[in-house]
Scaffold this motif. Structure first.
Motif, PDB file in Angstrom:
ATOM      1  N   GLU A 535      -3.122  24.065 -62.848  1.00 53.57           N
ATOM      2  CA  GLU A 535      -4.512  23.920 -63.302  1.00 53.57           C
ATOM      3  C   GLU A 535      -4.725  22.482 -63.753  1.00 53.57           C
ATOM      4  O   GLU A 535      -3.792  21.819 -64.145  1.00 53.57           O
ATOM      5  CB  GLU A 535      -4.773  24.870 -64.476  1.00 53.57           C
ATOM      6  CG  GLU A 535      -4.836  26.319 -64.058  1.00 53.57           C
ATOM      7  CD  GLU A 535      -5.252  27.235 -65.224  1.00 53.57           C
ATOM      8  OE1 GLU A 535      -5.876  26.749 -66.184  1.00 53.57           O
ATOM      9  OE2 GLU A 535      -4.929  28.418 -65.156  1.00 53.57           O
ATOM     10  N   PRO A 536      -5.985  21.991 -63.741  1.00 55.48           N
ATOM     11  CA  PRO A 536      -7.192  22.650 -63.261  1.00 55.48           C
ATOM     12  C   PRO A 536      -7.377  22.468 -61.756  1.00 55.48           C
ATOM     13  O   PRO A 536      -6.628  21.710 -61.139  1.00 55.48           O
ATOM     14  CB  PRO A 536      -8.286  21.894 -64.028  1.00 55.48           C
ATOM     15  CG  PRO A 536      -7.755  20.494 -64.125  1.00 55.48           C
ATOM     16  CD  PRO A 536      -6.261  20.634 -64.281  1.00 55.48           C
ATOM     17  N   PHE A 537      -8.399  23.144 -61.221  1.00 55.07           N
ATOM     18  CA  PHE A 537      -8.750  22.908 -59.814  1.00 55.07           C
ATOM     19  C   PHE A 537      -9.186  21.453 -59.673  1.00 55.07           C
ATOM     20  O   PHE A 537      -8.676  20.713 -58.846  1.00 55.07           O
ATOM     21  CB  PHE A 537      -9.858  23.863 -59.382  1.00 55.07           C
ATOM     22  CG  PHE A 537     -10.353  23.612 -57.978  1.00 55.07           C
ATOM     23  CD1 PHE A 537      -9.567  23.930 -56.890  1.00 55.07           C
ATOM     24  CD2 PHE A 537     -11.605  23.046 -57.756  1.00 55.07           C
ATOM     25  CE1 PHE A 537     -10.008  23.678 -55.578  1.00 55.07           C
ATOM     26  CE2 PHE A 537     -12.052  22.805 -56.456  1.00 55.07           C
ATOM     27  CZ  PHE A 537     -11.256  23.115 -55.371  1.00 55.07           C
ATOM     28  N   SER A 538     -10.141  21.044 -60.508  1.00 57.65           N
ATOM     29  CA  SER A 538     -10.530  19.624 -60.566  1.00 57.65           C
ATOM     30  C   SER A 538     -11.461  19.403 -61.752  1.00 57.65           C
ATOM     31  O   SER A 538     -12.412  20.148 -61.950  1.00 57.65           O
ATOM     32  CB  SER A 538     -11.251  19.188 -59.288  1.00 57.65           C
ATOM     33  OG  SER A 538     -11.763  17.875 -59.473  1.00 57.65           O
ATOM     34  N   ALA A 539     -11.146  18.356 -62.524  1.00 59.29           N
ATOM     35  CA  ALA A 539     -11.991  18.019 -63.680  1.00 59.29           C
ATOM     36  C   ALA A 539     -13.172  17.135 -63.255  1.00 59.29           C
ATOM     37  O   ALA A 539     -13.892  16.608 -64.096  1.00 59.29           O
ATOM     38  CB  ALA A 539     -11.154  17.329 -64.746  1.00 59.29           C
ATOM     39  N   GLY A 540     -13.382  16.961 -61.926  1.00 59.14           N
ATOM     40  CA  GLY A 540     -14.558  16.225 -61.450  1.00 59.14           C
ATOM     41  C   GLY A 540     -14.268  14.766 -61.163  1.00 59.14           C
ATOM     42  O   GLY A 540     -13.119  14.362 -60.990  1.00 59.14           O
ATOM     43  N   ALA A 541     -15.339  13.967 -61.126  1.00 58.94           N
ATOM     44  CA  ALA A 541     -15.221  12.560 -60.730  1.00 58.94           C
ATOM     45  C   ALA A 541     -14.403  11.771 -61.745  1.00 58.94           C
ATOM     46  O   ALA A 541     -14.389  12.081 -62.934  1.00 58.94           O
ATOM     47  CB  ALA A 541     -16.605  11.945 -60.598  1.00 58.94           C
ATOM     48  N   ASP A 542     -13.727  10.743 -61.260  1.00 62.69           N
ATOM     49  CA  ASP A 542     -12.962   9.840 -62.115  1.00 62.69           C
ATOM     50  C   ASP A 542     -13.958   8.927 -62.839  1.00 62.69           C
ATOM     51  O   ASP A 542     -14.452   7.952 -62.282  1.00 62.69           O
ATOM     52  CB  ASP A 542     -12.007   9.035 -61.219  1.00 62.69           C
ATOM     53  CG  ASP A 542     -11.339   7.894 -61.967  1.00 62.69           C
ATOM     54  OD1 ASP A 542     -11.316   7.939 -63.214  1.00 62.69           O
ATOM     55  OD2 ASP A 542     -10.841   6.967 -61.314  1.00 62.69           O
ATOM     56  N   LEU A 543     -14.258   9.275 -64.099  1.00 64.79           N
ATOM     57  CA  LEU A 543     -15.287   8.541 -64.852  1.00 64.79           C
ATOM     58  C   LEU A 543     -14.884   7.101 -65.135  1.00 64.79           C
ATOM     59  O   LEU A 543     -15.720   6.212 -65.200  1.00 64.79           O
ATOM     60  CB  LEU A 543     -15.568   9.248 -66.185  1.00 64.79           C
ATOM     61  CG  LEU A 543     -16.375  10.548 -66.120  1.00 64.79           C
ATOM     62  CD1 LEU A 543     -16.512  11.159 -67.499  1.00 64.79           C
ATOM     63  CD2 LEU A 543     -17.771  10.297 -65.540  1.00 64.79           C
ATOM     64  N   LYS A 544     -13.583   6.887 -65.301  1.00 64.20           N
ATOM     65  CA  LYS A 544     -13.099   5.545 -65.651  1.00 64.20           C
ATOM     66  C   LYS A 544     -13.479   4.553 -64.559  1.00 64.20           C
ATOM     67  O   LYS A 544     -14.015   3.480 -64.817  1.00 64.20           O
ATOM     68  CB  LYS A 544     -11.584   5.594 -65.838  1.00 64.20           C
ATOM     69  CG  LYS A 544     -11.013   4.361 -66.497  1.00 64.20           C
ATOM     70  CD  LYS A 544      -9.510   4.529 -66.697  1.00 64.20           C
ATOM     71  CE  LYS A 544      -8.903   3.209 -67.156  1.00 64.20           C
ATOM     72  NZ  LYS A 544      -7.437   3.266 -67.158  1.00 64.20           N
ATOM     73  N   GLY A 545     -13.205   4.979 -63.293  1.00 63.97           N
ATOM     74  CA  GLY A 545     -13.540   4.107 -62.167  1.00 63.97           C
ATOM     75  C   GLY A 545     -15.041   3.873 -62.068  1.00 63.97           C
ATOM     76  O   GLY A 545     -15.502   2.746 -61.837  1.00 63.97           O
ATOM     77  N   ALA A 546     -15.813   4.948 -62.292  1.00 62.61           N
ATOM     78  CA  ALA A 546     -17.274   4.850 -62.196  1.00 62.61           C
ATOM     79  C   ALA A 546     -17.817   3.898 -63.265  1.00 62.61           C
ATOM     80  O   ALA A 546     -18.648   3.022 -62.977  1.00 62.61           O
ATOM     81  CB  ALA A 546     -17.894   6.235 -62.355  1.00 62.61           C
ATOM     82  N   LEU A 547     -17.329   4.042 -64.513  1.00 57.59           N
ATOM     83  CA  LEU A 547     -17.829   3.196 -65.610  1.00 57.59           C
ATOM     84  C   LEU A 547     -17.468   1.732 -65.370  1.00 57.59           C
ATOM     85  O   LEU A 547     -18.273   0.832 -65.656  1.00 57.59           O
ATOM     86  CB  LEU A 547     -17.255   3.683 -66.949  1.00 57.59           C
ATOM     87  CG  LEU A 547     -17.843   3.005 -68.192  1.00 57.59           C
ATOM     88  CD1 LEU A 547     -19.341   3.298 -68.313  1.00 57.59           C
ATOM     89  CD2 LEU A 547     -17.128   3.450 -69.456  1.00 57.59           C
ATOM     90  N   GLY A 548     -16.278   1.510 -64.805  1.00 55.64           N
ATOM     91  CA  GLY A 548     -15.857   0.131 -64.508  1.00 55.64           C
ATOM     92  C   GLY A 548     -16.840  -0.562 -63.578  1.00 55.64           C
ATOM     93  O   GLY A 548     -17.237  -1.714 -63.822  1.00 55.64           O
ATOM     94  N   LEU A 549     -17.258   0.157 -62.524  1.00 60.67           N
ATOM     95  CA  LEU A 549     -18.217  -0.422 -61.569  1.00 60.67           C
ATOM     96  C   LEU A 549     -19.550  -0.713 -62.253  1.00 60.67           C
ATOM     97  O   LEU A 549     -20.169  -1.749 -62.026  1.00 60.67           O
ATOM     98  CB  LEU A 549     -18.435   0.545 -60.393  1.00 60.67           C
ATOM     99  CG  LEU A 549     -17.267   0.753 -59.428  1.00 60.67           C
ATOM    100  CD1 LEU A 549     -17.590   1.845 -58.414  1.00 60.67           C
ATOM    101  CD2 LEU A 549     -16.923  -0.547 -58.691  1.00 60.67           C
ATOM    102  N   LEU A 550     -19.993   0.216 -63.106  1.00 60.70           N
ATOM    103  CA  LEU A 550     -21.291   0.051 -63.769  1.00 60.70           C
ATOM    104  C   LEU A 550     -21.260  -1.142 -64.722  1.00 60.70           C
ATOM    105  O   LEU A 550     -22.179  -1.968 -64.746  1.00 60.70           O
ATOM    106  CB  LEU A 550     -21.649   1.325 -64.562  1.00 60.70           C
ATOM    107  CG  LEU A 550     -21.964   2.559 -63.719  1.00 60.70           C
ATOM    108  CD1 LEU A 550     -22.121   3.788 -64.610  1.00 60.70           C
ATOM    109  CD2 LEU A 550     -23.245   2.347 -62.912  1.00 60.70           C
ATOM    110  N   GLN A 551     -20.181  -1.214 -65.532  1.00 59.19           N
ATOM    111  CA  GLN A 551     -20.115  -2.290 -66.516  1.00 59.19           C
ATOM    112  C   GLN A 551     -19.988  -3.654 -65.857  1.00 59.19           C
ATOM    113  O   GLN A 551     -20.422  -4.663 -66.409  1.00 59.19           O
ATOM    114  CB  GLN A 551     -18.950  -2.027 -67.491  1.00 59.19           C
ATOM    115  CG  GLN A 551     -19.275  -0.874 -68.445  1.00 59.19           C
ATOM    116  CD  GLN A 551     -18.086  -0.477 -69.299  1.00 59.19           C
ATOM    117  OE1 GLN A 551     -16.936  -0.705 -68.928  1.00 59.19           O
ATOM    118  NE2 GLN A 551     -18.348   0.134 -70.452  1.00 59.19           N
TER     119      GLN A 551
END
Length: 795
Positions: A535-551
């Motif tokens: 477990e788990p199946f998936s905790a969803g998108a990798d937020l760290k990578g997403a926030l890095g691009l935004l910042q």
């Protein structure tokens, strides 16, 4: 009943009766109902009101309990309330009777005599007793019924605790035991351990002794109850409730009763002198402080704070103790052999306490193995599944170096430091390296290693819960990258995609990997299952990578990542080979979207599924909203808004289902999706479903080019309901902004109600709103807050 040699050896159980509507009886009835078994819940006739009032009240109370015994609260209406005066006729067509009344031998025997004449000639009878003799109970039944009687001991709470102890009598028919085992494993979803008919069986015999040893050494080393809980919880691979919090949850009166049962029924046990409630436990009970059920025990709440009993002061004090620095450092040592050696050698009272509790637990468990269980594996599984320990006592000992620890225990027995002078059994020191190995697990009574059960039901567990050192065939890799592995198990032509990331989060490697793996599958395989080995199946998108691009202000790259996410979901949906998602545990955000786009989802009952993006200031943009809009149009082409009403709140409030059934109610699973009760059978069932789809000539759904939408009228209606929430301070301005964008996407944007759009139109709307939200300061603050604290930010 089918013969024991049939592929599943299952009992055909259409209807069950549970006798006794107390805490355990009502929850067992609830879980049988979860499993689709029609269940009658009996209790005594009520003195006032409706005759079945006691059972009725117990059924009503199920909705108030936390964690919830029912996987869908609507199931409460399926449980049939009954009483022993008017309703014994119900028993004539019952296939299974589980007695769960109070632990009084005389009451149980009276009840068996009362019901015996009403049962069919094939009904199975079982007692949920936690420790009374099953053979003695059987004697109350007519002779021709005794071969159909056994103990079936559920652990509390029955829906969530994996363990069920199955206890045959001397006369129980082996077909009955085999059939019950298959029913409990597959239908009810449990881990079954066959126990001997000895007091408290396996789980409570060892688990309660461990608590008694802990209590004894708490006094010996003069430690606070909160310090002991800091030492005997997650620090040693056990649940957060550790020792004294667990006692409070169980109830101190119940704890004292179990201890007294051990004292009364085990007079010859070499540890008998310790089978009594410590003075301070008896004192709490005398004062009526029975633990959580009446607000005070070892701990109680004082305002917002938790305070703990201080025996010396005879009063409560703030609870804050942690392990000493020295012990915290020792517990952090990875190598178990080094850790145990240093704990034993340390002069720190906390270290000495830990060594002493483990030493006496190991000593007791080894001494009694031959009497209480067939193998060491049964003991370890009983403690892991019934008490929530990461490793059982024998596994812990073996991991720490069997002979080294055995030598230390023997030294302590000789020096009079151990709780008992009883010698270690000869097999312990015969030069072995442990009790679990390639040949199986040690059976002290048979003086041999025994492999796992050959029962046909376990063929459904392709990756069963492993015992220490056990390895299973991990199949053949077809292709892999840094994000996923595509592999096969056996030669059935079904590929398995597993993620390699932490928490099975989704990054570019996973997205590209899924798309590439599906291309290979279309060439070489007939179906694909997405399944994780843990477990788990998936905790969803990798937020760290997403926030890095935004910042970094890389909004183009960010939008490309979102587009790639959608492309992956659509690739799953339109794959030429069926893709089956095998879900257990969390399936959040992108994990939820992948299973929504699969041809079918097979979900373990304990699946917690949700589109949770609103919680981090975003909206689902891996195709989730687009898929909900497509489904709404399909279900009600004339007025999709009616269908959208059911799912809008689910997404806007970032709801997560508390079970697979609830995920169906929330619109996140389809009615055609399959629910599996035993998570260890998940991959087997998912492969069967994938194979059936492939064999039935599967074709992916056609790309939808004319989807009727609810339009701007639908969005306006949703917005009106949001205004009320904001006015009542239930939603912030940013919450309303997010929810409005969710509504706009679900309803197809600013176009007339009833207009037809295609799938790309909906996907583009999703992307647009997602990227615009991601650029807001408040959303970026929410993402950062969730990443650092693990909790949502309301701003």
């Amino acid at each position: 009943m089918t013969a024991a040699s049939s592929p599943t050896s299952a009992l055909r159980i259409r209807k069950a009766a549970v006798l006794g509507a107390g805490v355990m009886g009502a929850q067992i009835a609830a879980h049988l109902t979860n499993a689709g078994v029609e269940t009658v819940l009996f209790d005594l006739p009520a003195k006032d009101g409706p005759k079945s009032g006691i059972a009725l009240k117990a059924i009503a109370n199920l909705a108030k309990l936390s964690p919830a015994p029912l996987a869908d609260k609507n199931l409460a209406g399926a449980i049939i309330p009954a009483n022993y005066d008017d309703d014994l006729d119900h028993l004539k067509d019952v296939d299974l009777v589980i007695e769960a009344i109070a632990e009084r031998m005389d009451w149980k025997l009276d009840l068996y005599k009362k019901i015996a004449g009403h049962l069919s000639k094939t009904a199975i009878i079982a007692s949920n007793t936690s420790g009374l003799s099953i053979n003695t109970l059987a004697e109350a039944l007519p002779e021709e019924m005794r071969h159909r009687f056994s103990g079936v001991h559920f652990f509390n709470p029955p829906r969530y605790m994996h363990l069920v102890e199955l206890i045959p009598t001397r006369l129980t028919d082996q077909n009955v035991i085999d059939g019950l085992e298959a029913f409990l494993v597959t239908t009810v979803g449990k881990g079954v351990v066959i126990a001997r008919d000895t007091p408290n069986f396996i789980g409570n015999r060892i688990g309660v002794f461990s608590m008694l040893a802990t209590m004894h050494h708490t006094e010996q080393f003069k430690l606070g109850f909160d310090t002991v809980d800091a030492l005997t919880g997650p620090a040693v691979g056990r649940p957060k409730s550790a020792t004294y919090r667990t006692a409070d949850v169980v109830g101190l009166d119940t704890m004292a009763h179990v201890i007294k049962t051990m004292a009364d029924t085990l007079p010859d046990d070499p540890w008998h002198a310790y089978f009594k409630a410590p003075v301070w436990l008896a004192g709490l009970i005398e004062k009526g402080a029975l633990g959580q059920k009446n607000g005070a025990g070892f701990y109680r709440k004082a305002g917002k704070d938790i305070v703990v009993l201080d025996v010396a002061k005879q009063d409560y004090r703030p609870s804050e103790q942690k392990p000493s620095d020295e012990v915290a450092a020792l517990l952090a040592i990875k190598d178990p052999a080094e850790k145990f050696g240093k704990l034993r050698a340390s002069n720190d009272p906390q270290a000495q306490f830990l060594w002493a509790t483990f030493r006496d637990l190991f000593h007791y468990t080894a001494y009694h193995l031959a009497d209480i269980a067939d193998t060491a594996r049964d003991v370890d599984f009983a403690i892991r599944w019934g008490y929530g320990w990461k490793l059982g006592p024998f596994e812990t000992w073996q991991a720490a170096g069997w002979q080294q620890v055995a030598g230390w225990i023997a030294e302590d027995i000789a020096a009079g430091k151990a709780m008992s002078k009883a010698p270690l059994p000869a097999w312990v020191t015969d030069g072995r390296s442990g009790v679990h190995g390639k040949a199986g697990s040690w059976s002290a009574s048979a003086n041999a290693d025994k492999p796992r059960s050959p029962h046909p039901v376990y063929r459904r567990q392709l990756f069963p819960d492993p015992i220490l050192g056990e390895k299973f065939d991990t199949g053949s890799t077809v292709w892999e990258n840094d994000g996923v592995r595509l592999w096969t198990l056996g030669d059935d032509g079904i590929g398995i995609i597993s993620f390699k990331t932490k928490m099975h989060t989704v990054n570019d490697h996973v997205l590209d990997g899924i798309q590439h793996a599906l291309g290979i599958a279309e060439e070489k395989l007939k179906a694909v299952v997405i399944w994780q080995d843990s477990e788990p199946f998936s905790a969803g998108a990798d937020l760290k990578g997403a926030l890095g691009l935004l910042q970094a202000g890389k909004f183009d790259d960010f939008e490309k990542m979102v587009a790639n996410f959608q492309r992956t979901s659509m690739r799953i949906k339109h794959s030429l080979v069926p893709v089956v998602a095998a879900v257990r545990g969390l399936a959040l955000g992108g994990g939820c979207e992948f299973q929504m786009h699969s041809a079918r989802t097979v979900a373990a009952l304990e699946s917690y599924i949700g589109l949770v993006e609103a919680g981090v200031g975003l909206l689902p943009a891996g195709g989730g909203l687009h898929e909900l809009a497509v489904r709404a149009a399909k279900a009600n082409p004339a007025d999709p808004f009616e269908e959208l009403k059911k799912v809008f709140e689910t997404v806007a409030m970032a709801k997560v289902s508390a079970s697979a059934f609830e995920a169906k109610n929330l619109g996140l699973l389809r009615n055609s999706d399959v629910v599996v009760f035993n998570a260890y059978e998940l991959l087997y069932v998912a492969k069967q479903v994938a194979n059936a789809l492939a064999e039935s000539g599967y074709r992916p759904p056609l790309y939808a080019r004319a989807i009727p939408v609810a339009g701007d009228v639908g969005t306006a209606t949703f917005k009106a309901s949001l205004a009320n929430l904001q006015a009542g301070y239930f939603a912030s301005e940013h919450d309303v902004n997010i929810a409005t964008r969710i509504a706009d996407t679900l309803c197809g944007g600013v176009i007339e109600r009833g207009s037809a759009v295609d799938e790309e139109w909906l996907l583009a709307l999703e992307r647009k709103h997602f990227v615009e939200l991601a650029q807001t300061e408040k959303t970026q603050a929410r993402i950062a807050h969730t990443m650092t604290t693990g909790k949502p930010l309301r701003n």
